[in-house]
Design a protein around this motif. Sequence first.
Motif, mmCIF file in Angstrom:
data_model
loop_
_atom_site.group_PDB
_atom_site.id
_atom_site.type_symbol
_atom_site.label_atom_id
_atom_site.label_comp_id
_atom_site.label_asym_id
_atom_site.label_seq_id
_atom_site.Cartn_x
_atom_site.Cartn_y
_atom_site.Cartn_z
ATOM 1 N N GLY A 24 -75.686 -4.105 2.973
ATOM 2 C CA GLY A 24 -76.233 -5.055 3.929
ATOM 3 C C GLY A 24 -77.749 -5.117 3.845
ATOM 4 N N ASN A 25 -78.377 -3.955 3.733
ATOM 5 C CA ASN A 25 -79.833 -3.899 3.597
ATOM 6 C C ASN A 25 -80.286 -4.618 2.331
ATOM 7 O OD1 ASN A 25 -82.564 -2.769 2.916
ATOM 8 N ND2 ASN A 25 -82.213 -1.624 4.784
ATOM 9 N N ASP A 26 -79.587 -4.394 1.222
ATOM 10 C CA ASP A 26 -79.944 -5.036 -0.042
ATOM 11 C C ASP A 26 -79.803 -6.552 0.061
ATOM 12 O OD1 ASP A 26 -80.453 -2.587 -1.122
ATOM 13 O OD2 ASP A 26 -78.580 -2.440 -2.242
ATOM 14 N N PHE A 27 -78.759 -7.015 0.757
ATOM 15 C CA PHE A 27 -78.553 -8.459 0.887
ATOM 16 C C PHE A 27 -79.689 -9.102 1.669
ATOM 17 C CE2 PHE A 27 -77.030 -12.116 3.319
ATOM 18 C CZ PHE A 27 -76.586 -12.940 2.293
ATOM 19 N N THR A 35 -68.456 -4.659 4.571
ATOM 20 C CA THR A 35 -69.230 -3.759 3.713
ATOM 21 C C THR A 35 -70.713 -3.794 4.037
ATOM 22 O OG1 THR A 35 -69.508 -5.472 1.994
ATOM 23 C CG2 THR A 35 -67.572 -4.048 1.831
ATOM 24 N N ALA A 36 -71.155 -4.745 4.851
ATOM 25 C CA ALA A 36 -72.567 -4.840 5.205
ATOM 26 C C ALA A 36 -72.946 -3.896 6.339
ATOM 27 C CB ALA A 36 -72.924 -6.273 5.596
ATOM 28 N N VAL A 37 -71.940 -3.276 6.959
ATOM 29 C CA VAL A 37 -72.187 -2.447 8.146
ATOM 30 C C VAL A 37 -71.522 -1.083 7.971
ATOM 31 C CG1 VAL A 37 -71.677 -2.221 10.612
ATOM 32 C CG2 VAL A 37 -72.479 -4.403 9.715
ATOM 33 N N THR A 38 -72.194 -0.067 8.453
ATOM 34 C CA THR A 38 -71.649 1.287 8.464
ATOM 35 C C THR A 38 -71.334 1.691 9.896
ATOM 36 O OG1 THR A 38 -72.879 1.972 6.496
ATOM 37 C CG2 THR A 38 -72.132 3.711 7.987
ATOM 38 N N VAL A 39 -70.138 2.170 10.125
ATOM 39 C CA VAL A 39 -69.763 2.711 11.432
ATOM 40 C C VAL A 39 -69.997 4.219 11.390
ATOM 41 C CG1 VAL A 39 -67.929 3.017 13.121
ATOM 42 C CG2 VAL A 39 -68.047 0.905 11.786
ATOM 43 N N THR A 40 -70.892 4.710 12.227
ATOM 44 C CA THR A 40 -71.227 6.126 12.194
ATOM 45 C C THR A 40 -70.104 6.958 12.794
ATOM 46 O OG1 THR A 40 -72.287 6.130 14.373
ATOM 47 C CG2 THR A 40 -73.645 5.513 12.482
ATOM 48 N N ARG A 41 -70.119 8.219 12.482
ATOM 49 C CA ARG A 41 -69.117 9.099 13.084
ATOM 50 C C ARG A 41 -69.471 9.340 14.551
ATOM 51 N NH1 ARG A 41 -70.424 14.941 10.194
ATOM 52 N NH2 ARG A 41 -72.308 15.457 11.413
ATOM 53 N N SER A 42 -68.512 9.848 15.276
ATOM 54 C CA SER A 42 -68.681 10.050 16.718
ATOM 55 C C SER A 42 -69.880 10.950 17.019
ATOM 56 C CB SER A 42 -67.407 10.666 17.302
ATOM 57 O OG SER A 42 -67.615 11.086 18.625
ATOM 58 N N LYS A 43 -70.600 10.640 18.096
ATOM 59 C CA LYS A 43 -71.705 11.487 18.525
ATOM 60 C C LYS A 43 -71.225 12.883 18.892
ATOM 61 C CE LYS A 43 -74.625 7.763 20.356
ATOM 62 N NZ LYS A 43 -75.340 7.258 21.550
#
Length: 624
Positions: free
Chosen positions: A308-311, A400-408
């Motif tokens: 996503g950043n590259d796009f 694919t443009a976004v990352t879902v982080t793991r739980s806090k």
Amino acid sequence: MKKDVRILLVGEEQVGKTSLILALVSEEFPENVPSRAEEITIPADVTPEQIPTHIVDYSSFEQTPDVLDEEIFKADVICIVYDVTNPETIEKIESYWIPLVLNCNDDDGTPQNKPMILVGNKSDLSEHSTMDTLIEIMNKYSQVKTCIECSAKLVKNISEMFFYAQKSVLYPEDPLYSQETKELTEPCARALTRIFKICDLKGDRILDDEELNRFQYQCFKSPLKDEEVNDVKNCVKRNTADGLKNNGLTLTGFLFLHKLFMERGRHETTWTVLRKFGYGDDLELREDYGDAGLDIPSRSTTELSELGNDFFTRLFEKCDKDKDGALSPEELEDLFSVCPIMPWNEEVLSCIQTNENGWITYDSYIALWVLTTYLDCNRVFSWLSYFGYMHGEVERQLSTAVTVTRSKDVDLSKRQTSRKVFRCNVIGPPGAGRTTLLQGLVNRSLEEIEGRKDVAETKFTINTVDLSGQEKYLILCKITWNQVDIELLNSKKCDVICFLYDQSDPSSFSKVLEHYENVMSGVPCLFIASKSDLPAVVQDSEIQPSLYCSLNNLPAPVPFSALTKATLTKDVFKTITHLAVYPHLTGRKSQFFSTTTVLSLGFGTACLAAGAFLLYKYLRHNKT
């Protein structure tokens, strides 16, 4: 695209409607023909367009005019069948059948404007064509899309006839092309213009051979041969004055080709392109086109992925025509020219650090997309679909443009995180300097923001903070003072809560203290003493800020001033980010001392606690 097609055959008796249907199904002329064929459904896998097709016959011998009206209403396309050897059946096309179809309205009285196909049967019995007469009728009625002569006896042109009928529904002409003006419709031209800009990866306003072939492959899964590319260019060159530039296809040439497709009846070509790029039958982007179907757990956050950043980086470089590392208003307008609206107004620009001209730099541009992704990733998916994320050099899924982080919770248990984006809620009474703190994050001083309404209304700011050589994004969120409640204070949506008080106002600390004592979630908290350029006064509180923080295992209050650029305090933002990244190093309020608790300990105990603290300060002073 429709999920199925309903074709109705009408016409005078004995013209061969039923024979045409039965000949299509059996691929031979039926010896015994009933007065009417039952409704037939042709499965999707045996139709050219892979769409189920329902074929309905009408007979005035068996059905009433009311039934006919109902069938016309339900049909997607009407085939008006006539006998090429019987002039009376041709005359009835214009005198009866076309008006009957045109007078069929929706429930609200709106004309349905259904497409019609004129079908001449029994061509094996005539040596003369009826096409000249039929073309005159076609020219009078835009709803008549084509005409064809068939022979049920010879099984000639029957599958073509049904294909044309199906095509008129699946690839309608009217949304794309005006028979009156002989031009593309405005919505069609607008959609194709967006597609052209998306495919112009270099941003030079032409499609070179590489870009043209990539477009061709993405839409039709087959590249153009060299001779085909040359044929396209020669056709454009012969018919337009500026359709080519530097041997590449311009927007004018691109639109001309689609107009040519319309004139040659190749509506399916343009519709294939439009649907590949997300357009529905109304020439608006489909709702599902920007839906990535991403599941986000409640304790996780969303960040821009590397893809996503590259796009977004390539998009910036494409629009930054002068290569100065910032987007001028004209370049910003060009960036969003493929979108339905311009989303970045003056208030949005207040969320980020801009250059001396007030323009968005590359770093701030990325920061805005990081902020939007964190707050509402579905909105980012919508913008990505407008920008053509799925149609770049490599076809990708939106997710694919976004990352879902793991739980806090997992981050806390493992005492480390891979997250790059952190949120801090800023709480403070009116006049404490919440707006100033937010704008300080984006390097604006009080003298720069005074009188700016767009800055005062800004709820979020974002910037990068260098933490031990690692770049993190810090989001500050200004909480409305009269909307602070228990649920907000204990929200798991933020990483740090900053309680801002005016150190020059004696009543300020006690106000924020009331809210702090409702924090029970273990979210790291920090007290910030704003207006540190002014003399500090004794606070109207049983315990002064420094002692209160010490007793409650909190970091000491951090001073903050943003009076001028020279006095702008930036260390506070590193402190906030450090608390967000390493929450396990922060006191958990397991031995919480409220003002009420201190009083209830009794006078002697309270004095002992205060005396010990003063003794500590005295001894430390004498040592130095």
